[in-house]
Scaffold this active site. Sequence first.
Site, mmCIF file in Angstrom:
data_model
loop_
_atom_site.group_PDB
_atom_site.id
_atom_site.type_symbol
_atom_site.label_atom_id
_atom_site.label_comp_id
_atom_site.label_asym_id
_atom_site.label_seq_id
_atom_site.Cartn_x
_atom_site.Cartn_y
_atom_site.Cartn_z
ATOM 1 N N ARG A 1 0.992 -1.194 0.019
ATOM 2 C CA ARG A 1 0.073 0.198 0.314
ATOM 3 C C ARG A 1 1.035 1.193 -0.596
ATOM 4 O O ARG A 1 0.291 2.611 -0.356
ATOM 5 C CB ARG A 1 -1.130 0.161 1.327
ATOM 6 C CG ARG A 1 -2.156 1.326 0.847
ATOM 7 C CD ARG A 1 -3.240 0.615 2.153
ATOM 8 N NE ARG A 1 -2.661 -0.165 3.133
ATOM 9 C CZ ARG A 1 -2.729 -0.478 4.146
ATOM 10 N NH1 ARG A 1 -2.187 1.199 4.588
ATOM 11 N NH2 ARG A 1 -2.772 -1.523 5.441
ATOM 12 N N TYR B 1 -17.365 18.249 -13.580
ATOM 13 C CA TYR B 1 -17.782 16.988 -14.098
ATOM 14 C C TYR B 1 -18.523 16.598 -12.418
ATOM 15 O O TYR B 1 -19.351 16.502 -11.645
ATOM 16 C CB TYR B 1 -16.048 15.837 -13.632
ATOM 17 C CG TYR B 1 -16.311 14.305 -14.008
ATOM 18 C CD1 TYR B 1 -16.467 13.891 -14.552
ATOM 19 C CD2 TYR B 1 -15.712 13.689 -12.712
ATOM 20 C CE1 TYR B 1 -16.598 12.866 -14.666
ATOM 21 C CE2 TYR B 1 -15.921 12.035 -12.660
ATOM 22 C CZ TYR B 1 -16.628 11.890 -14.264
ATOM 23 O OH TYR B 1 -16.724 10.495 -13.777
ATOM 24 N N ASP C 1 -8.201 20.288 -12.028
ATOM 25 C CA ASP C 1 -8.354 19.142 -12.886
ATOM 26 C C ASP C 1 -8.034 19.424 -14.236
ATOM 27 O O ASP C 1 -9.240 19.791 -14.845
ATOM 28 C CB ASP C 1 -9.966 18.634 -12.211
ATOM 29 C CG ASP C 1 -10.532 17.105 -13.718
ATOM 30 O OD1 ASP C 1 -9.617 17.000 -14.606
ATOM 31 O OD2 ASP C 1 -11.123 16.863 -13.199
ATOM 32 N N LYS D 1 -8.869 8.749 -18.664
ATOM 33 C CA LYS D 1 -9.016 9.562 -19.972
ATOM 34 C C LYS D 1 -7.753 9.774 -20.475
ATOM 35 O O LYS D 1 -7.130 8.678 -21.134
ATOM 36 C CB LYS D 1 -9.339 11.218 -19.975
ATOM 37 C CG LYS D 1 -10.886 10.830 -18.387
ATOM 38 C CD LYS D 1 -11.913 10.041 -19.043
ATOM 39 C CE LYS D 1 -12.539 10.286 -18.082
ATOM 40 N NZ LYS D 1 -12.664 11.003 -16.879
#
Length: 355
Positions: A45, A96, A167, A192
Amino acid sequence: MTDDLRPATIAVTAGRPGHEPDQPLNVPITMAATYVAGGDLEYGRYGNPTWTAFEDALGALEGGRCLSFASGQAATATVLDLVGLGATVVAPVHSYTGTLLQLADLESRGRIKTVLVDITDTAAVAEACLDAALVWFESPTNPALELADIPAIAAAAHEAGAYVVVDNTFATPLLQQPLELGADIVVHSATKFIAGHSDVQMGAIVTADEQLYGVLKGRRDLIGSTPGPFEAWLALRGVRTLHLRVERAQQNATELVGRLRSHPAISEVRYPGFGGIVSIVLAEGALAADLLTHKTRLWIHATSLGGVESTLERRRRWKAEPATIPDGLVRLSVGIEDVEDLWADLERALASLVE
Ligand SMILES: *Cc1c(COP(=O)(O)O)cnc(C)c1O
């Protein structure tokens, strides 16, 4: 090492193993849940060499240090976690949908207050910043494709002591580097353009502020919103061609915008002048828009964006999409196919609407 290199060279070279005999050219996929004690990693992790290679590449492109996440939403949640109890977040009305849903969820549970603004109205944004802890925005916005004045908003936010988060999913670091324009943190849905093939879910945060980096890494270590090594490897493979894909998508988008602007079935074309995303508004409204998304053959009816293949969807089919987005707006994610084939398919589908 990447300091004096240009973006295309960074995209291809950053995050590679050293040039030594028998080293692989590309970083391997390291499947490891734990590591031999005594080093920096210790446990799955906390770090992974395949993540690190991806993070080195995206960090170098954005001009900061990168942390990879399981999704864009996981990255968003981690940044919003910086906001203290009851503090205010400023964000665009046209954000978004997943970001708007996270903000609404936090607000409904009394965690934060949200002020939604028209991000093109810089004076109004600056005023909203006065009692904000964090200003979050996209530029271009999704799917209205409005542009924000990043340096002016960053200056106003910093004056008020607020963090500035951009963003950068739509623009990519090749078309816009928000850290250089004054942002403290860049967020990506690497799902994306960065990964670019519609086959990976991943997110990223980039910051040049060492203290913020430490806090955000601490949150990721604790919560475990980490990507899989295979996802990081695929996303890095995507970065290697990012400049070519973005350039071609932009070229195709520019050509299509010119032709769409004079099409009688379309009342409005929105394009910020760069990138591969175009929004069109169908003159006949939602029904015509839905019909269009079902009549194309090359263009795939699908949500998401930034892949090599062209896709389209009517955004208001999503309940969370703001009502200020026209009902008949179709967002096009322009891919890297031959533009003449893309146009022929769109033109035929548009013609079939009036038959
Ligand atoms: C898709 C998207 C996100 C969310 O990313 P996921 O990888 O789907 O979690 C955030 N911001 C923008 C602009 C997006 O397009």
